[in-house]
Write a protein that holds these residues in place. Structure first.
Motif, PDB file in Angstrom:
ATOM      1  N   VAL A   1       0.862  -1.183  -0.138  1.00 38.27           N
ATOM      2  CA  VAL A   1       0.089  -0.010   0.122  1.00 38.27           C
ATOM      3  C   VAL A   1       0.874   1.261  -0.036  1.00 38.27           C
ATOM      4  O   VAL A   1       0.635   2.224  -0.594  1.00 38.27           O
ATOM      5  N   VAL A   2       1.763   1.263   0.920  1.00 42.71           N
ATOM      6  CA  VAL A   2       2.742   2.334   0.787  1.00 42.71           C
ATOM      7  C   VAL A   2       3.418   2.589  -0.508  1.00 42.71           C
ATOM      8  O   VAL A   2       3.382   3.772  -0.937  1.00 42.71           O
TER       9      VAL A   2
ATOM     10  N   VAL B   1      -5.677   6.254  -4.028  1.00 44.63           N
ATOM     11  CA  VAL B   1      -4.978   5.951  -2.631  1.00 44.63           C
ATOM     12  C   VAL B   1      -5.874   5.099  -1.680  1.00 44.63           C
ATOM     13  O   VAL B   1      -5.424   4.054  -1.015  1.00 44.63           O
ATOM     14  N   GLU B   2      -6.949   5.785  -1.507  1.00 47.36           N
ATOM     15  CA  GLU B   2      -7.912   5.101  -0.433  1.00 47.36           C
ATOM     16  C   GLU B   2      -8.681   3.851  -1.036  1.00 47.36           C
ATOM     17  O   GLU B   2      -8.898   2.776  -0.356  1.00 47.36           O
TER      18      GLU B   2
ATOM     19  N   ALA C   1       1.814   9.827  -5.744  1.00 47.31           N
ATOM     20  CA  ALA C   1       2.342  11.158  -4.859  1.00 47.31           C
ATOM     21  C   ALA C   1       2.374  12.124  -6.049  1.00 47.31           C
ATOM     22  O   ALA C   1       2.142  13.268  -5.441  1.00 47.31           O
TER      23      ALA C   1
ATOM     24  N   ARG D   1      -5.881   1.275   0.065  1.00 51.49           N
ATOM     25  CA  ARG D   1      -6.034   0.963   1.510  1.00 51.49           C
ATOM     26  C   ARG D   1      -7.229  -0.040   1.764  1.00 51.49           C
ATOM     27  O   ARG D   1      -7.339  -0.766   2.563  1.00 51.49           O
TER      28      ARG D   1
ATOM     29  N   SER E   1      -5.209  12.267  -6.724  1.00 50.58           N
ATOM     30  CA  SER E   1      -5.180  10.698  -6.563  1.00 50.58           C
ATOM     31  C   SER E   1      -5.669  10.202  -5.096  1.00 50.58           C
ATOM     32  O   SER E   1      -5.671   8.782  -4.926  1.00 50.58           O
ATOM     33  N   ALA E   2      -6.404  11.138  -4.315  1.00 51.66           N
ATOM     34  CA  ALA E   2      -7.035  10.617  -3.009  1.00 51.66           C
ATOM     35  C   ALA E   2      -7.863   9.450  -3.046  1.00 51.66           C
ATOM     36  O   ALA E   2      -7.715   8.681  -2.225  1.00 51.66           O
TER      37      ALA E   2
ATOM     38  N   GLU F   1       1.005   4.166  -2.806  1.00 47.53           N
ATOM     39  CA  GLU F   1       0.653   5.570  -2.659  1.00 47.53           C
ATOM     40  C   GLU F   1       1.765   6.387  -3.074  1.00 47.53           C
ATOM     41  O   GLU F   1       1.525   7.603  -3.707  1.00 47.53           O
ATOM     42  N   GLU F   2       3.082   5.826  -3.019  1.00 47.71           N
ATOM     43  CA  GLU F   2       4.138   6.567  -3.643  1.00 47.71           C
ATOM     44  C   GLU F   2       4.156   6.789  -5.153  1.00 47.71           C
ATOM     45  O   GLU F   2       4.601   7.787  -5.596  1.00 47.71           O
TER      46      GLU F   2
END
Length: 304
Positions: free
Chosen positions: A275-276, A293-294, A283, A297, A289-290, A279-280
């Protein structure tokens, strides 16, 4: 509901409803131009295999990756519906006695149980073919160049070098458990390839640049691995009522999974790492991109 301001859960639900509505319309009993007829039992079986709930995650990825680049959302809806047809065809065929021999899917009888094996095979065949019909149809508001790129990408993701090949490796794993590299390849093909397409498709629909397309493709690969890892965790921790399908199948068949290989704690840590990294990758797009990203998760934390 405003698409721009709605929450992740609202957008996921709204997109699922939109895709479900479109699929119901596309799978109407009346034939399209140049179709001779739509046999009633076959259409009923196709509808049973498609219109049975589900989160519609793959079409959601198409919609959100398209929205990221400001692409045509009507096109995204139709490409999402095409992708869902491929996904559902794979489930119909995977559930067959010759494959995984499952009787329950999304809490309902599988297609071969509700109808019969021959009808289930034909329903899957028809859904796969229909996916490319949806992409190529004049109602899909994209250029021929974009449609060709989408057809090629979806064919590569769903065929012998992608999902279908992954299912072949999955069946072989019942006879001889693969090593860790083999498990990763199997899962990237069987599960990850269509998720990867869902993310990459948005860049194609929006006519984004090659760098953007590769970034979304890489994001899809990361969350595809996370999806399967979460699925393997659920296979050993969830029950039938929560999952809506049989659990504990992989262990019963002696199939190798990363969870079986490394344990639950390792798998939970690996999910966080994926997940990290996902997200990267996004970025550079900032707050745009929210939702994606969600989504990453959500995939890692899902309970069914």
């Amino acid at each position: 509901m405003s698409y721009e301001t709605s929450s992740f859960a609202e957008r996921l639900k709204a997109d699922a409803l939109a895709v479900e509505t479109l699929l119901s319309t596309l799978l109407d009993p009346d034939p399209f131009p140049d179709e001779i007829a739509r046999p009633g039992t076959l259409i009923s079986a196709m509808r049973h295999g498609v219109l049975n709930g589900g989160k519609r995650l793959r079409p959601f990825l198409v919609a959100e990756s398209t929205a990221l680049f400001g692409g045509d959302m009507d096109a995204a809806l139709r490409i999402g519906a095409a992708l869902e047809c491929v996904h559902c065809y794979s489930l119909v065929h995977d559930d067959l006695p010759a494959m995984d021999n499952d009787e329950l899917r999304r809490g309902q009888p599988t297609v071969h149980v509700a109808f019969d094996e021959a009808t289930a095979i034909l329903a899957g065949d028809s859904l796969l073919t229909f996916a490319f019909d949806i992409i190529a149809a004049p109602e899909t508001p994209l250029s021929d160049r974009q449609k060709t790129a989408l057809v090629l990408a979806l064919a590569r993701a769903s065929g012998h070098g992608g999902m279908a090949g992954g299912q072949a490796l999955d069946l072989a794993a019942e006879r001889e458990a693969p090593d860790e590299a083999g498990i990763v390849t199997l899962q990237a093909m069987k599960t990850g390839a269509l998720i990867r397409f869902g993310c990459e498709a948005g860049a194609i629909i929006a006519d984004a640049g090659a760098d953007d397309r590769q970034r979304l493709r890489s994001f899809g690969e990361k969350i595809g691995l996370a999806f399967q890892l979460a699925d393997d965790l659920l296979d050993v921790t969830a029950d039938v009522e929560v999952m809506g399908k049989a659990t504990g199948k992989d262990a019963a068949r002696g199939k190798g999974t990363l969870v079986a290989l490394h344990g639950q704690k390792w798998a939970e840590h690996e999910l966080q790492r994926l997940v990290v990294e996902a997200e990267e990758l996004l970025a550079a797009y900032g707050s745009r991109s929210a939702v994606l990203v969600e989504t990453a998760r959500f995939i890692a934390k899902r309970r069914n």
